[in-house]
Design a protein around this motif. Structure first.
Motif, PDB file in Angstrom:
ATOM      1  N   GLY A   1     111.373  28.071 -69.966  1.00 23.93           N
ATOM      2  CA  GLY A   1     112.244  29.234 -70.133  1.00 23.93           C
ATOM      3  C   GLY A   1     113.647  28.851 -70.557  1.00 23.93           C
ATOM      4  N   ALA A   2     114.076  27.676 -70.141  1.00 20.54           N
ATOM      5  CA  ALA A   2     115.430  27.244 -70.503  1.00 20.54           C
ATOM      6  C   ALA A   2     115.513  26.951 -71.992  1.00 20.54           C
TER       7      ALA A   2
ATOM      8  N   GLY B   1     114.194  32.699 -67.509  1.00 17.66           N
ATOM      9  CA  GLY B   1     114.506  32.006 -68.748  1.00 17.66           C
ATOM     10  C   GLY B   1     115.482  32.778 -69.626  1.00 17.66           C
ATOM     11  N   PHE B   2     115.441  34.113 -69.542  1.00 19.06           N
ATOM     12  CA  PHE B   2     116.380  34.939 -70.299  1.00 19.06           C
ATOM     13  C   PHE B   2     117.829  34.648 -69.895  1.00 19.06           C
TER      14      PHE B   2
ATOM     15  N   THR C   1     118.958  31.621 -68.448  1.00 16.69           N
ATOM     16  CA  THR C   1     119.369  30.221 -68.303  1.00 16.69           C
ATOM     17  C   THR C   1     119.738  29.622 -69.658  1.00 16.69           C
ATOM     18  N   PRO C   2     120.852  28.892 -69.743  1.00 22.82           N
ATOM     19  CA  PRO C   2     121.175  28.160 -70.952  1.00 22.82           C
ATOM     20  C   PRO C   2     120.226  26.965 -71.091  1.00 22.82           C
TER      21      PRO C   2
ATOM     22  N   VAL D   1     118.908  28.134 -74.118  1.00 22.94           N
ATOM     23  CA  VAL D   1     118.368  29.262 -74.869  1.00 22.94           C
ATOM     24  C   VAL D   1     118.098  30.408 -73.922  1.00 22.94           C
ATOM     25  N   GLY D   2     119.069  31.258 -73.723  1.00 24.89           N
ATOM     26  CA  GLY D   2     118.890  32.422 -72.866  1.00 24.89           C
ATOM     27  C   GLY D   2     119.303  33.649 -73.647  1.00 24.89           C
TER      28      GLY D   2
HETATM   29 NA    NA Z   1     116.764  30.129 -71.053  1.00 24.82          NA
END
Ligand code: NA
Ligand code: NA
Lengths: 612, 309
Positions: A513-514, A554-555, A557-558, A560-561
């Motif tokens: 998710g990250a 995951g949305f 977290t850096p 890629v969030g």
């Molecule tokens: Na993320």
């Protein structure tokens, strides 16, 4: 799946009346909208004919499925035209202004090379299909529709090139970069230099689909497998019988978001919950969650509702940072709320019945929502006087929004009645949302707003479907090289306990998710974990709920969030600041994920009771 | 050699293919390798054919659903309802049609290694039903990948609902469909007997399949490898056919233990079924099944029945 580095507001018309080509661009948008409209009307027509005359449209389902292929390629081409292909905002941000042309030309050139190879592979695929000679319906060969793939990729490559710079010299540079990449890929004995170049392309801000497609091309070429397999996978994904539900529900969400639904619904929720301490937080969480479940894109929810909810929260003296955190995290809750697009996508990839998946998510979604609501209420300053409950206002608000409040009845009534399929339910929901926003409330004008909203929806869906198709190419390699089997065997031999497995799964998914956007993650990771889960006795449906609950984190977290990027853009706050604002929400949602993981009954109880 | 199939991992079909692969590898020699992708890992039947066309797969164990994408004449063996009454009839007609069909496959770039079966399609319904008219008030599953089947069902006066196979069970549970045509073996594996506990003992149509490889892969093999593969494939095909004949009864017995009720049509109802099926033959002939193949099958069956009176 963040915004590109140079963002255009999502609610701008896809094409302004500017540039030498604007009339042609309008034609393109209109075709895209017409295909979407056909995808809504065909299933509805099929229902009507089936229930009255016991006949139907010849091969209606297949026609709608090929509509997804058309919308996907056309929408992606429009996204490329507007510079809105989803990309990971890259190094470019930290480069000094005067060097921007270099990174633009480099990223554009690398993207163009990959897309060009994809166009060629798609051309080969269509040529083979043409010889196969299968028909779609009414004597139309399938390859006519498939031909949209090489054409679309070629157009995207062209547009990537046009957008690679303002000056002739810039575009010449990007052309040279593209030729260089192709040269290195052809001549080099190992894949390492190409991988390095692709990694560079990501950092420079090349679109996500280029990265996934590039890796897939490289892997297939490395094993001497035909590159045409990648367009074939894209085709296979788009014509999946369940996939039309995704653009159709998204269209419903767009009608609602662009119509007056946000304001009317906020009024209802305020009237009902305003008297409680933390009522504003409750309204925020419920509304953002509800909206994301329809638009499927939590970013759209942030853009549509952020501006309306922030004043509401500040009106009750809610701390600004907590407010941003609440809105940003609330938008990710929709991932588990039926009929969210990720739920449908997971069901497709894991080959689970859509209805079971949607029902299984209900209780876990309620758990996650409750966690966030509790946090929101706790954060509410104690000294604010609650607004007294006004029955007249509540009634008036409900009356004003009654058509929109009835939407879940249309959706779930359709699914539960046993009269229509999931795709038909999605088409009915989209038609209903159209009737409500355009014909009843008249918030959207048919001539002025409708083409813009539909083209915008097509653009978003096209960008996502392109990523999905390329991700499936990558997944197909994992299956083809039997890597999936090997991973599964390795996990089964090295982990003995179910509890350890679940904990390791949560850790892995947090990492996924990250770094990955939710759609690629579903396509790539699902086929890997489902067989392993089965070996440990975890039902694929429960596993899906665990997976998507992790993706909600995951949305937020850096690096890629998606929600972080959109919120940063919407509230004009640096990404780091937003990331800190969502930390408390991240903590309580993590607790929710653990509850969902270790209590399977949350997921399995409802489908077991209702689908006996 | 890379083969794709919808058959499940470790099923009899999978094991037969692996066994065949061992024999072939021994004859073909060093560097030869056989990979079987089971459970539709490379996609459904139609996708498997597409992957053979582009060269990602070299072969597949396919039913008529996939095979007719290569050449439609094979439809004659599976898509005509109530055409065949026994496996002997299927075997006889298939043996007669084989040389011509295999020639057509070869001309289109495929080598047929062996033929197999997967049981008879029967009707599983929520309510008991025996006569054709009993089914007319019920919504019937048809596979979304096979629009022609939908046309046949509509022509028969039924209410077909086109779905993916994964949606069958919940659709039965919610009442979106009330009847599923399926082989008993598949019905048992997919647990249709729960929500649809009535089976009509009527052999609607056989599921027929074949193991094919692309001509390109075939021509790339050594003569010894070709011979060994053909022999091993023939043995595997025989094993599969033998299994198909017993698994229908075994699967029904297993489901009866779990509460399945078997309905046997009376002679009168049987005649009604036959008349109904024959009423759509004109629509099948020339559209779903090439006219000349259809006539050939009819002629062969008449011949067979006359001889075995
Ligand atoms: Na993320
Ligand atoms: Na993410």
């Amino acid at each position: 799946m963040p915004l590109p580095a140079e963002t255009t507001p999502i609610y701008d018309a896809p094409s302004e009346r500017a540039g030498p080509w604007w009339k042609l661009h309008r034609v393109e948008d209109t075709v895209l909208s017409l295909v979407l409209a056909t995808m809504v009307l065909l299933p509805v027509l099929e229902i009507a004919l089936r229930s009255t005359l016991s006949v139907g449209v010849a091969n209606a389902a297949a026609l709608v499925q090929h509509g997804v292929l058309l919308v996907g390629m056309l929408g992606a081409a429009v996204a490329a035209r507007e510079g809105r292909l989803l990309s990971i905002a890259g190094l470019g941000r930290w480069l000094p202004e005067r060097f921007h042309w270099v990174h633009r030309a480099a990223a554009g050139g690398l993207a163009m090379a990959v897309t060009g190879v994809l166009a060629h592979a798609a051309w080969n695929f269509v040529a083979v299909e043409r010889e196969g000679g299968n028909l779609l319906a009414y004597g139309v060969p399938v390859w006519w529709v498939e031909a949209v793939m090489p054409a679309g990729f070629a157009l995207i490559a062209l547009r990537l090139w046009i957008r690679s710079g303002e000056r002739v010299a810039d575009r010449a540079l990007s052309l040279a970069v593209a030729a260089g990449l192709l040269g290195v890929a052809t001549l080099s004995a190992t894949a390492t230099p190409v991988v390095a170049l692709l990694a560079l392309a990501v950092l420079l801000g090349a679109p996500v689909f280029v990265v996934l497609g590039g890796i897939a091309l490289l892997l297939f070429a490395g094993d001497d497998l035909p590159l045409a397999a990648i367009p074939l996978n894209h085709y296979q994904l788009t014509v999946n019988p369940s996939l039309p539900a995704i653009p159709l529900f998204t269209l419903a969400g767009y009608f609602l978001a662009e119509g007056g639904a946000p304001a009317r619904l906020i009024r209802v929720f305020r009237a009902l919950f305003g008297r409680f301490r933390g009522g504003a937080a409750l309204v925020t969480v419920l509304l953002t969650a509800f909206f994301t479940s329809f638009t499927g894109a939590s970013g759209v929810t942030i853009l549509a509702l952020g501006g309306l909810l922030m004043p509401l929260l500040q009106g009750v003296r809610y701390p600004e940072r907590s407010g941003i955190g609440l809105i940003t995290s609330g938008c990710s809750l929709g991932v588990l709320i039926p009929p969210a697009l990720p739920l449908i996508l997971y069901a497709i990839i894991a080959r689970q019945p859509i209805e079971t998946m949607l029902l299984a998510a209900v209780v876990p979604a309620a758990v996650m929502t409750t966690m966030l609501v509790l946090l929101g209420i706790w954060r509410q300053p104690r000294d604010t006087a609650p607004t007294p409950f006004d029955p007249a206002e509540a009634l008036a608000a409900i009356k004003a929004a009654k058509w929109e409040l009835a939407i879940p009845l249309v959706t779930f009534g359709g699914l539960a009645s046993g009269l229509v399929t999931p795709t038909e339910t999605a088409a009915l929901t989209a038609l209903y949302a159209f009737i409500v926003e355009v014909l009843i409330y008249r918030d959207l004008s048919i001539t002025r707003d409708l083409p813009r909203v539909m083209a915008e929806c097509g653009l978003l869906v096209g960008g996502i479907i392109l990523i999905l198709g390329m991700a499936l190419g990558f997944t197909n390699y994992l299956i083809d090289a039997q890597i999936a089997d090997q991973v599964s065997e390795w996990v089964q031999t090295s982990i003995a306990s179910l509890w350890v497995f679940l904990l390791a799964l949560n850790g892995l998914l947090l990492l996924v998710g990250a770094f990955m956007d939710i759609y690629s993650a579903i396509i790539v990771v699902t086929p890997l974990i489902v067989p392993i889960g089965l070996a440990f006795g975890v039902h694929p449906v429960h596993l899906g709920v665990i997976f998507l609950a992790n993706m909600e984190l995951g949305f937020l977290t850096p690096p890629v969030g998606m929600n972080l990027f959109f919120a940063s853009y919407r509230f004009g706050t640096p990404i780091g600041e937003v990331a800190r604002a969502v930390l408390p929400a991240l903590a309580v949602l993590a607790v929710g994920v653990l509850l969902i993981t270790y209590i399977p009954a949350f997921s399995m109880w409802l489908p077991n009771v209702l689908l006996r | 050699l890379r083969l794709g199939t919808l058959a499940p991992k470790n099923s009899l079909y999978h094991r037969a293919l692996l066994e065949m692969g061992e024999t072939w590898k021994a004859a073909q020699g060093d560097g030869s390798k056989l990979i079987v992708f089971t459970d539709g890992a490379q996609g459904g039947e139609s996708d498997t054919v597409k992957r053979m066309r582009i060269g990602q797969l070299n072969g597949g164990l396919l039913s008529v659903v996939g095979l007719r994408e290569i050449d439609p004449s094979v439809s004659a063996l599976q898509t005509i309802p109530l055409m065949f009454r026994s496996w002997e009839e299927v075997d006889y007609v298939r043996e007669q049609l084989r040389p011509a069909m295999e020639k057509r496959f070869f001309d289109k770039g495929y080598v047929v290694l062996s033929w197999g079966d997967a049981g008879w399609v029967r009707f599983f319904s929520q309510r008991p039903a025996a006569a054709p008219d009993d089914f007319k008030s019920m919504k019937m599953f048809t596979w979304a990948g096979e629009p022609e089947q939908m046309e046949v069902m509509k022509a028969l006066g039924y209410q077909p609902v086109s779905l993916e196979t994964a949606d069958i069970l919940p659709a039965l549970q919610t009442g979106l469909i009330e009847v599923v045509p399926a082989t008993p073996y598949y019905a048992l594996a997919a647990q249709f007997n729960g929500p649809a506990p009535h089976m009509l003992e009527l052999n609607w149509a056989p599921i027929v399949g074949a193991l094919v490889v692309t001509r390109k892969a075939w021509e790339g093999m050594s003569p010894a490898g070709q011979t060994a593969l053909r022999e091993a494939a023939r043995a595997a095909g025989e094993k599969m056919r033998a299994q198909a004949r017993t698994e229908v009864d075994e699967a029904v017995a297993a489901m009866v233990k779990r509460g399945l009720k078997v309905t046997r049509p009376s002679a009168e109802q049987m005649a009604a079924w036959q008349a109904l099926a024959e009423s759509v033959y004109p629509q099948i002939r020339g559209r779903l099944v090439p006219a000349e193949t259809f006539d050939e099958v009819t002629r062969l069956l008449a011949e067979f029945r006359a001889r075995n009176k």
